[in-house]
Design a protein around this motif. Structure first.
Motif, mmCIF file in Angstrom:
data_model
loop_
_atom_site.group_PDB
_atom_site.id
_atom_site.type_symbol
_atom_site.label_atom_id
_atom_site.label_comp_id
_atom_site.label_asym_id
_atom_site.label_seq_id
_atom_site.Cartn_x
_atom_site.Cartn_y
_atom_site.Cartn_z
ATOM 1 N N GLU A 18 0.197 12.641 -11.485
ATOM 2 C CA GLU A 18 -0.988 13.489 -11.300
ATOM 3 C C GLU A 18 -1.433 14.081 -12.641
ATOM 4 O O GLU A 18 -2.605 14.105 -12.952
ATOM 5 N N GLY A 19 -0.496 14.577 -13.427
ATOM 6 C CA GLY A 19 -0.823 15.101 -14.748
ATOM 7 C C GLY A 19 -1.078 13.991 -15.746
ATOM 8 O O GLY A 19 -1.882 14.127 -16.665
ATOM 9 N N ALA A 20 -0.381 12.888 -15.561
ATOM 10 C CA ALA A 20 -0.533 11.761 -16.487
ATOM 11 C C ALA A 20 -1.945 11.196 -16.451
ATOM 12 O O ALA A 20 -2.469 10.776 -17.480
ATOM 13 N N ASP A 21 -2.563 11.192 -15.285
ATOM 14 C CA ASP A 21 -3.938 10.693 -15.184
ATOM 15 C C ASP A 21 -4.856 11.453 -16.145
ATOM 16 O O ASP A 21 -5.716 10.859 -16.786
ATOM 17 N N VAL A 22 -4.656 12.736 -16.256
ATOM 18 C CA VAL A 22 -5.480 13.566 -17.134
ATOM 19 C C VAL A 22 -5.084 13.363 -18.593
ATOM 20 O O VAL A 22 -5.928 13.114 -19.449
ATOM 21 N N LEU A 23 -3.786 13.454 -18.877
ATOM 22 C CA LEU A 23 -3.323 13.401 -20.259
ATOM 23 C C LEU A 23 -3.483 12.031 -20.906
ATOM 24 O O LEU A 23 -3.837 11.938 -22.078
ATOM 25 N N LYS A 36 10.623 4.994 -16.278
ATOM 26 C CA LYS A 36 10.275 4.085 -15.186
ATOM 27 C C LYS A 36 9.394 4.719 -14.123
ATOM 28 O O LYS A 36 8.705 4.026 -13.393
ATOM 29 N N GLY A 37 9.393 6.025 -14.031
ATOM 30 C CA GLY A 37 8.556 6.716 -13.058
ATOM 31 C C GLY A 37 7.066 6.502 -13.295
ATOM 32 O O GLY A 37 6.245 6.741 -12.417
ATOM 33 N N TYR A 38 6.710 6.060 -14.495
ATOM 34 C CA TYR A 38 5.303 5.824 -14.834
ATOM 35 C C TYR A 38 4.949 4.341 -14.797
ATOM 36 O O TYR A 38 3.940 3.925 -15.345
ATOM 37 N N ASP A 39 5.763 3.547 -14.123
ATOM 38 C CA ASP A 39 5.513 2.115 -13.948
ATOM 39 C C ASP A 39 4.482 1.940 -12.831
ATOM 40 O O ASP A 39 4.804 1.566 -11.716
ATOM 41 N N ALA A 40 3.248 2.282 -13.137
ATOM 42 C CA ALA A 40 2.160 2.229 -12.161
ATOM 43 C C ALA A 40 1.037 1.365 -12.730
ATOM 44 O O ALA A 40 0.391 1.747 -13.703
ATOM 45 N N GLN A 41 0.854 0.222 -12.146
ATOM 46 C CA GLN A 41 -0.079 -0.777 -12.679
ATOM 47 C C GLN A 41 -1.497 -0.237 -12.865
ATOM 48 O O GLN A 41 -2.029 -0.263 -13.961
ATOM 49 N N ALA A 42 -2.120 0.236 -11.803
ATOM 50 C CA ALA A 42 -3.527 0.633 -11.874
ATOM 51 C C ALA A 42 -3.735 1.959 -12.610
ATOM 52 O O ALA A 42 -4.784 2.168 -13.203
ATOM 53 N N ARG A 43 -2.736 2.835 -12.595
ATOM 54 C CA ARG A 43 -2.917 4.166 -13.184
ATOM 55 C C ARG A 43 -2.451 4.259 -14.629
ATOM 56 O O ARG A 43 -2.930 5.130 -15.370
ATOM 57 N N PRO A 47 -4.954 0.698 -17.682
ATOM 58 C CA PRO A 47 -5.902 1.482 -18.493
ATOM 59 C C PRO A 47 -5.503 1.629 -19.958
ATOM 60 O O PRO A 47 -6.364 1.570 -20.832
ATOM 61 N N LEU A 48 -4.220 1.803 -20.249
ATOM 62 C CA LEU A 48 -3.829 2.035 -21.638
ATOM 63 C C LEU A 48 -4.093 0.834 -22.540
ATOM 64 O O LEU A 48 -4.709 0.991 -23.590
ATOM 65 N N PRO A 49 -3.656 -0.364 -22.173
ATOM 66 C CA PRO A 49 -3.999 -1.509 -23.025
ATOM 67 C C PRO A 49 -5.511 -1.738 -23.121
ATOM 68 O O PRO A 49 -6.006 -2.183 -24.155
ATOM 69 N N ALA A 50 -6.239 -1.402 -22.071
ATOM 70 C CA ALA A 50 -7.697 -1.534 -22.114
ATOM 71 C C ALA A 50 -8.306 -0.593 -23.156
ATOM 72 O O ALA A 50 -9.386 -0.859 -23.677
ATOM 73 N N GLN A 51 -7.588 0.500 -23.461
ATOM 74 C CA GLN A 51 -8.016 1.449 -24.494
ATOM 75 C C GLN A 51 -7.444 1.086 -25.863
ATOM 76 O O GLN A 51 -7.589 1.829 -26.826
#
Length: 79
Positions: A18-23, A36-43, A47-51
């Motif tokens: 939830e906070g990671a989406d913003v940061l 590993k808790g941030y192993d979320a494909q769409a979130r 997005p990061l490699p796209a940036q």
């Protein structure tokens, strides 16, 4: 190397994504290292490699195929 450059307050018992989406949308970092808790494909992972940012996150054990990552960078001590 850059360290955490911001924070986002969330209600208690809210998943870190939830906070990671913003940061993550605001980060100036060239590479994001997360557990590993941030192993979320769409979130996170799309997005990061796209940036133009690098991502160093080990795959969750529930994934069928492990994702490649730099284990030395992943295990580097966080100071």
């Amino acid at each position: 190397m850059h360290w955490a450059t911001g924070f986002h307050l969330t209600p208690r018992q809210v998943h870190g994504l939830e906070g990671a989406d913003v940061l993550l949308a605001q980060t100036a970092a060239e590479t994001v290292i997360a557990d590993k808790g941030y192993d979320a494909q769409a979130r996170v992972l799309e997005p990061l490699p796209a940036q133009g940012k690098g991502v160093v996150i080990a795959s969750c054990s529930s994934k069928k195929a492990a994702r490649d990552y730099d284990p030395h960078l992943y295990q580097a001590p966080a100071i």
